[in-house]
Design a protein around this motif. Structure first.
Motif, mmCIF file in Angstrom:
data_model
loop_
_atom_site.group_PDB
_atom_site.id
_atom_site.type_symbol
_atom_site.label_atom_id
_atom_site.label_comp_id
_atom_site.label_asym_id
_atom_site.label_seq_id
_atom_site.Cartn_x
_atom_site.Cartn_y
_atom_site.Cartn_z
ATOM 1 N N ALA A 98 42.982 -1.146 7.342
ATOM 2 C CA ALA A 98 43.169 -2.438 6.672
ATOM 3 C C ALA A 98 42.285 -3.514 7.291
ATOM 4 O O ALA A 98 41.856 -3.402 8.440
ATOM 5 N N VAL B 233 42.003 -5.769 2.060
ATOM 6 C CA VAL B 233 43.307 -5.106 2.122
ATOM 7 C C VAL B 233 44.078 -5.633 3.327
ATOM 8 O O VAL B 233 43.616 -5.553 4.465
ATOM 9 N N CYS C 125 43.181 2.365 1.350
ATOM 10 C CA CYS C 125 42.629 1.152 1.962
ATOM 11 C C CYS C 125 41.121 1.266 2.131
ATOM 12 O O CYS C 125 40.376 0.336 1.798
#
Length: 165
Positions: free
Chosen positions: A150, A133, A123
């Motif tokens: 993320a 992401v 990520c």
């Protein structure tokens, strides 16, 4: 980081084993992969949807693999390995990571469906490359480092009616 918009190119990579075992252990239910794909894409342009599955010679698995294809997923299948001591292993971490890196130049957003903390470094790399992401998984079994790495996190456990059968 890239914001959500209708022209956004999206790929979804699904760690089917991770989601299956979590849904079974937490809720004794199965994942609704059709809803997962629909909510993950969010009316954006789907580039690829790949479900990574393990063949363990169970009677229902071929029909499950076929159902994934009918929903719109490409399936990547790996046979489970049994070792001399009787232990078994099968995971797609490296394959999923390689596919994500390969897709990065062709997408704006990667939707990663897993709770596996091993993907946190992926990520970070993708975000550094300009890819948004989004992680979809069950928060209670998702590594904190993955959630933090993320751009966004959607807890499947908060929406049983949508994501569980």
């Amino acid at each position: 980081m890239t914001e959500i918009h209708s022209d956004q190119r999206v790929a979804m990579l699904v760690d089917a084993q991770n989601l299956y075992h979590t849904a079974q252990s937490l809720h004794s239910r199965n994942i609704d992969y059709s809803s997962l794909l629909e909510k993950g894409v969010q009316d954006r342009k789907l580039t690829r949807a790949i479900a990574y599955v393990i063949r363990a010679d169970s009677p229902e698995e071929e029909s499950f693999f076929d159902a994934l294809v009918d929903i719109g997923f490409e399936t990547k299948i790996k046979d489970i390995k049994t070792f001399a001591d009787g232990s078994k292993k099968a995971d797609w971490d490296v394959g999923m990571s390689l596919d994500a890196v390969t897709l990065a130049n062709h997408i704006d957003t990667l939707v990663l469906c897993t709770g596996d903390g091993d993907f946190s470094r992926l990520c970070s790399h993708l975000r550094h490359e300009g890819v948004r992401v989004e992680v979809m998984a069950f928060e209670s079994s998702t590594a904190d480092e993955l959630i933090e790495a993320a751009d966004s996190f959607l807890d499947l456990g908060e929406r049983h009616e949508t994501f569980l059968l």
